[in-house]
Design a protein around this motif. Structure first.
Motif, PDB file in Angstrom:
ATOM      1  N   PRO A   1      31.050 -39.660  66.966  1.00 41.75           N
ATOM      2  CA  PRO A   1      32.422 -39.715  66.450  1.00 41.75           C
ATOM      3  C   PRO A   1      33.455 -39.397  67.532  1.00 41.75           C
ATOM      4  CG  PRO A   1      31.294 -37.742  65.685  1.00 41.75           C
ATOM      5  CD  PRO A   1      30.251 -38.599  66.320  1.00 41.75           C
ATOM      6  N   LEU A   2      34.497 -40.180  67.559  1.00 40.86           N
ATOM      7  CA  LEU A   2      35.607 -39.933  68.475  1.00 40.86           C
ATOM      8  C   LEU A   2      36.748 -39.402  67.616  1.00 40.86           C
ATOM      9  CD1 LEU A   2      36.937 -42.425  71.214  1.00 40.86           C
ATOM     10  CD2 LEU A   2      38.249 -40.537  70.222  1.00 40.86           C
ATOM     11  N   ASP A   3      36.746 -38.098  67.427  1.00 43.17           N
ATOM     12  CA  ASP A   3      37.759 -37.461  66.597  1.00 43.17           C
ATOM     13  C   ASP A   3      38.647 -36.569  67.455  1.00 43.17           C
ATOM     14  OD1 ASP A   3      36.073 -35.359  67.208  1.00 43.17           O
ATOM     15  OD2 ASP A   3      35.315 -35.119  65.159  1.00 43.17           O
ATOM     16  N   ALA A   4      39.555 -35.857  66.820  1.00 41.83           N
ATOM     17  CA  ALA A   4      40.506 -35.023  67.557  1.00 41.83           C
ATOM     18  C   ALA A   4      39.798 -33.944  68.370  1.00 41.83           C
ATOM     19  CB  ALA A   4      41.508 -34.393  66.591  1.00 41.83           C
ATOM     20  N   ALA A   5      38.708 -33.399  67.849  1.00 46.17           N
ATOM     21  CA  ALA A   5      37.971 -32.363  68.576  1.00 46.17           C
ATOM     22  C   ALA A   5      37.418 -32.923  69.885  1.00 46.17           C
ATOM     23  CB  ALA A   5      36.850 -31.807  67.699  1.00 46.17           C
ATOM     24  N   ALA A   6      36.918 -34.163  69.838  1.00 43.11           N
ATOM     25  CA  ALA A   6      36.387 -34.787  71.047  1.00 43.11           C
ATOM     26  C   ALA A   6      37.500 -35.061  72.047  1.00 43.11           C
ATOM     27  CB  ALA A   6      35.671 -36.083  70.686  1.00 43.11           C
ATOM     28  N   VAL A   7      38.654 -35.513  71.568  1.00 39.11           N
ATOM     29  CA  VAL A   7      39.798 -35.772  72.450  1.00 39.11           C
ATOM     30  C   VAL A   7      40.234 -34.478  73.123  1.00 39.11           C
ATOM     31  CG1 VAL A   7      42.223 -36.483  72.536  1.00 39.11           C
ATOM     32  CG2 VAL A   7      40.575 -37.780  71.154  1.00 39.11           C
ATOM     33  N   LYS A   8      40.292 -33.396  72.359  1.00 38.75           N
ATOM     34  CA  LYS A   8      40.677 -32.099  72.918  1.00 38.75           C
ATOM     35  C   LYS A   8      39.728 -31.693  74.043  1.00 38.75           C
ATOM     36  CE  LYS A   8      40.529 -27.162  71.843  1.00 38.75           C
ATOM     37  NZ  LYS A   8      41.425 -26.779  72.946  1.00 38.75           N
ATOM     38  N   LYS A   9      38.429 -31.811  73.813  1.00 42.39           N
ATOM     39  CA  LYS A   9      37.452 -31.416  74.825  1.00 42.39           C
ATOM     40  C   LYS A   9      37.596 -32.262  76.079  1.00 42.39           C
ATOM     41  CE  LYS A   9      33.821 -29.559  71.784  1.00 42.39           C
ATOM     42  NZ  LYS A   9      32.405 -29.718  71.347  1.00 42.39           N
ATOM     43  N   SER A  10      37.823 -33.550  75.890  1.00 40.63           N
ATOM     44  CA  SER A  10      37.948 -34.442  77.040  1.00 40.63           C
ATOM     45  C   SER A  10      39.195 -34.118  77.853  1.00 40.63           C
ATOM     46  CB  SER A  10      37.982 -35.897  76.564  1.00 40.63           C
ATOM     47  OG  SER A  10      38.105 -36.785  77.650  1.00 40.63           O
ATOM     48  N   LEU A  11      40.337 -33.953  77.200  1.00 39.97           N
ATOM     49  CA  LEU A  11      41.569 -33.642  77.921  1.00 39.97           C
ATOM     50  C   LEU A  11      41.496 -32.265  78.572  1.00 39.97           C
ATOM     51  CD1 LEU A  11      44.303 -35.041  75.489  1.00 39.97           C
ATOM     52  CD2 LEU A  11      43.414 -36.089  77.585  1.00 39.97           C
ATOM     53  N   ASP A  12      40.887 -31.306  77.887  1.00 42.57           N
ATOM     54  CA  ASP A  12      40.745 -29.971  78.470  1.00 42.57           C
ATOM     55  C   ASP A  12      39.862 -30.001  79.715  1.00 42.57           C
ATOM     56  OD1 ASP A  12      42.418 -28.593  76.784  1.00 42.57           O
ATOM     57  OD2 ASP A  12      40.827 -27.954  75.406  1.00 42.57           O
ATOM     58  N   ARG A  13      38.849 -30.843  79.689  1.00 41.13           N
ATOM     59  CA  ARG A  13      38.005 -30.975  80.880  1.00 41.13           C
ATOM     60  C   ARG A  13      38.832 -31.492  82.051  1.00 41.13           C
ATOM     61  NH1 ARG A  13      34.627 -35.544  82.762  1.00 41.13           N
ATOM     62  NH2 ARG A  13      33.080 -34.700  84.229  1.00 41.13           N
ATOM     63  N   GLY A  14      39.650 -32.488  81.813  1.00 43.41           N
ATOM     64  CA  GLY A  14      40.502 -33.014  82.874  1.00 43.41           C
ATOM     65  C   GLY A  14      41.470 -31.979  83.406  1.00 43.41           C
ATOM     66  N   ARG A  15      41.949 -31.098  82.531  1.00 42.21           N
ATOM     67  CA  ARG A  15      42.929 -30.074  82.931  1.00 42.21           C
ATOM     68  C   ARG A  15      42.303 -28.928  83.686  1.00 42.21           C
ATOM     69  NH1 ARG A  15      45.876 -26.926  79.712  1.00 42.21           N
ATOM     70  NH2 ARG A  15      44.236 -26.752  78.133  1.00 42.21           N
ATOM     71  N   THR A  16      41.056 -28.566  83.340  1.00 42.81           N
ATOM     72  CA  THR A  16      40.495 -27.298  83.812  1.00 42.81           C
ATOM     73  C   THR A  16      39.263 -27.414  84.688  1.00 42.81           C
ATOM     74  OG1 THR A  16      39.105 -27.050  81.838  1.00 42.81           O
ATOM     75  CG2 THR A  16      41.352 -26.177  81.721  1.00 42.81           C
ATOM     76  N   GLU A  17      38.614 -28.569  84.710  1.00 40.79           N
ATOM     77  CA  GLU A  17      37.386 -28.708  85.489  1.00 40.79           C
ATOM     78  C   GLU A  17      37.667 -28.468  86.969  1.00 40.79           C
ATOM     79  OE1 GLU A  17      33.269 -29.495  85.894  1.00 40.79           O
ATOM     80  OE2 GLU A  17      34.482 -29.302  84.081  1.00 40.79           O
ATOM     81  N   ALA A  18      36.779 -27.703  87.616  1.00 41.53           N
ATOM     82  CA  ALA A  18      36.932 -27.447  89.043  1.00 41.53           C
ATOM     83  C   ALA A  18      36.930 -28.759  89.809  1.00 41.53           C
ATOM     84  CB  ALA A  18      35.792 -26.555  89.532  1.00 41.53           C
ATOM     85  N   LYS A  19      37.869 -28.918  90.700  1.00 37.25           N
ATOM     86  CA  LYS A  19      38.019 -30.101  91.548  1.00 37.25           C
ATOM     87  C   LYS A  19      38.384 -31.365  90.771  1.00 37.25           C
ATOM     88  CE  LYS A  19      34.907 -28.349  95.119  1.00 37.25           C
ATOM     89  NZ  LYS A  19      33.710 -28.627  95.970  1.00 37.25           N
ATOM     90  N   SER A  20      38.868 -31.207  89.559  1.00 40.31           N
ATOM     91  CA  SER A  20      39.339 -32.365  88.807  1.00 40.31           C
ATOM     92  C   SER A  20      40.471 -33.047  89.565  1.00 40.31           C
ATOM     93  CB  SER A  20      39.846 -31.945  87.422  1.00 40.31           C
ATOM     94  OG  SER A  20      40.616 -32.976  86.822  1.00 40.31           O
ATOM     95  N   LEU A  21      40.378 -34.346  89.689  1.00 43.78           N
ATOM     96  CA  LEU A  21      41.422 -35.089  90.397  1.00 43.78           C
ATOM     97  C   LEU A  21      42.559 -35.522  89.485  1.00 43.78           C
ATOM     98  CD1 LEU A  21      39.263 -37.261  92.810  1.00 43.78           C
ATOM     99  CD2 LEU A  21      40.309 -35.033  93.210  1.00 43.78           C
ATOM    100  N   VAL A  22      42.419 -35.278  88.182  1.00 48.57           N
ATOM    101  CA  VAL A  22      43.519 -35.600  87.268  1.00 48.57           C
ATOM    102  C   VAL A  22      44.279 -34.340  86.845  1.00 48.57           C
ATOM    103  CG1 VAL A  22      42.320 -37.642  86.415  1.00 48.57           C
ATOM    104  CG2 VAL A  22      42.114 -35.491  85.157  1.00 48.57           C
TER     105      VAL A  22
END
Length: 518
Positions: A123-144
């Motif tokens: 399922p691609l729901d709001a919880a999945a979107v949150k996790k994906s965007l949070d990964r982009g914001r907080t992942e070490a060495k994220s280029l986005v």
């Protein structure tokens, strides 16, 4: 204000060289079939045919660590975002059917379409979107992550609602999320094997990667669970590395490719071979990156002399065979950020260039190094032009695989030939080109007045009548205060076999809705 009902002026896409992430040469991967035909919904059954695209394979299939702006074209085949850009570059609904900003612009609420799934059926729901965007914001060495600094918190109030709380008003968010920054990655994949995303994408785009041989070929199949699957007419899709200019026409004639990017030098040959050629306006602009921390560009007069010393018309005629337009700024004509008052700001004036060098204390000229990844072509023509005004340039060739580290990370070079293709939001484009941490601002200096102008761009709603004026004012200030030396706009030249229908003319990211191949 919801995006689904407004016609907003745009914003757009890439830096040809990014932060190189190696995956190891020669790796080949076969991927398990993905997508559940039972969830096809709007998928239909009329799709067919295979399209072979001669373009470029991505540095990584993980959008968080993809290191070249060019990657967005390939990644858009396998990933979708909350929004996408239409043919004019306006943010329109994608995974989200609509969005709305708070009155003060410090939060934006996205409403997801019902029944969305990733290509593996998750399922691609709001919880999945949150996790994906949070990964982009907080992942070490994220280029986005640098593009998401205005996002303070992401929440999922319910399964179909995604709320972004912002640290400041930022009306660029819908455009920003249309590109790599907003591509939604399946949490199931990065929570179990994040490293595997480099070669095995997990998204919800129009296609699903089924096999991948690095530096050779990516094979994809239509994703029947894609939110707009009825618009995808191709059953199979292949992405191949960009063909050599000398062989691209032959490759198209033989069927090695069905569609391919070609240089201006090959347009006549392609037409003579019976191929169709499309000239698609793009946001790509050739530019020289200038490091004001390095001599002789630590003297502003030398920077200004460089801008007047270049005959852009001659460069365009030779390098692009006349396709494209001379440009003194980061945006092309017709784009909302294009500033007419800056159109001929640095028109070729060798006498003025020589006078500026004299004012800079170099009456007998100046020596400098021009760094590039290929000596022939543009660097040699620039070298000859600069010599005419007393700028003696030595060409320094660095391996393309090392250029990012040397130029963008180490800031070790004074002058570098480059291409910039914008970003999905104008404010993001300004950050990359002119921000203190911008990849294409090796001197890492930004005038306070320019920073304030870009901040005003973010604070102005895209559908405000003031937005074009605010954006153009920022453009005008940038080209007058920053050292970046823009040369000419580069259109996307696509040659295709007659068995392929016309390719949509998307300005920012090439898309394939409605394309057929027989």
């Amino acid at each position: 204000m919801t995006s689904s009902s407004s016609d907003r002026p745009l914003l757009g896409r890439r830096s040809l060289l990014g932060l190189g992430l190696g995956l190891g040469l020669g790796a080949s991967f076969a991927l398990a079939a993905c997508g559940d035909p039972g969830q096809a919904g709007t998928g239909g059954s009329a799709a067919g045919g295979t399209l072979k695209w001669g373009w470029a394979l991505p540095t990584s299939w993980d959008p968080v660590f993809s290191s070249a702006g060019w990657d967005v074209h390939s990644l858009s085949l396998v990933y979708a975002g909350l929004t996408k850009l239409d043919e004019q570059g306006t943010a329109v609904p994608a995974l989200a059917s609509a969005w709305k900003f708070s009155t003060d612009g410090t939060s934006v609420t996205f409403t997801l379409r019902p029944g969305l799934t990733f290509s593996d059926g998750s399922p691609l729901d709001a919880a999945a979107v949150k996790k994906s965007l949070d990964r982009g914001r907080t992942e070490a060495k994220s280029l986005v992550a640098p593009q998401l600094t205005s996002v303070r918190e992401v929440s999922a109030p319910d399964a179909q609602t995604v709320l972004l709380e912002l640290s400041r008003p930022d009306y660029q968010i819908p455009n920003l999320l249309a590109g790599k920054t907003g591509m939604i990655v399946n949490p199931k994949a990065f929570e179990s094997d994040a490293a595997g995303l480099a070669t095995r994408p997990a998204g919800a785009g129009p296609f699903t990667l089924t096999s991948y041989t690095q530096n050779a070929k990516a094979v994809l199949r239509r994703n029947p669970a894609y939110w707009d699957a009825s618009a995808i007419k191709l059953e199979n899709f292949e992405v191949h590395p960009l063909p050599d200019a000398a062989t691209v026409v032959a490759g198209l004639q033989s069927g090695q490719f069905d569609v391919a990017q070609i240089p201006g030098s090959q347009v006549a040959a392609a037409k003579a071979a019976g191929l169709e050629v499309q000239v698609i306006p793009s946001l790509v602009v050739a530019v020289l990156d200038v490091n004001v921390e390095k001599a002789p560009f630590d003297n502003p007069k030398v920077v200004e002399a460089l801008k007047f010393a270049i005959d852009r018309e001659a460069l365009l005629k030779t390098q692009l065979f006349g396709y494209g337009e001379v440009n003194h700024q980061p945006f092309p004509k017709g784009y909302v950020g294009y500033d007419p008052a800056s159109a001929d700001l640095y028109r070729y004036d060798p006498a003025k260039a020589r006078a500026l060098l004299t004012e800079a204390g170099h009456p007998d000229g100046v020596d400098l190094t021009l760094t590039t990844t290929a000596a022939q072509g543009l660097p040699e023509q620039l070298q000859a032009q600069l010599k005419e005004v007393g700028i003696r340039a030595t060409i320094d060739v660095v391996p393309a695989a090392q250029a990012t580290q040397i130029v963008y990370i180490q800031h070790a070079k004074a002058l570098f030939t480059d291409q910039f293709a914008g970003r999905d939001s104008a404010a993001q484009a300004f950050q990359v080109l002119f921000g203190e941490q911008g990849l294409m601002n090796p001197g890492r200096r930004t005038p306070p007045e320019l920073a304030a102008a870009v901040e005003q761009v973010s604070r102005t709603p895209l559908d405000s009548p003031e937005y074009p004026k605010v954006l153009r004012a920022a453009t005008a200030l940038a080209v007058r205060t920053m050292p970046n030396t823009f040369l000419y706009s580069v259109p996307r030249l696509l040659a295709r076999r007659k068995s392929v229908s016309p390719v949509p003319a998307f300005t920012a990211v090439q898309r394939f809705e409605g394309v057929t191949a027989s």
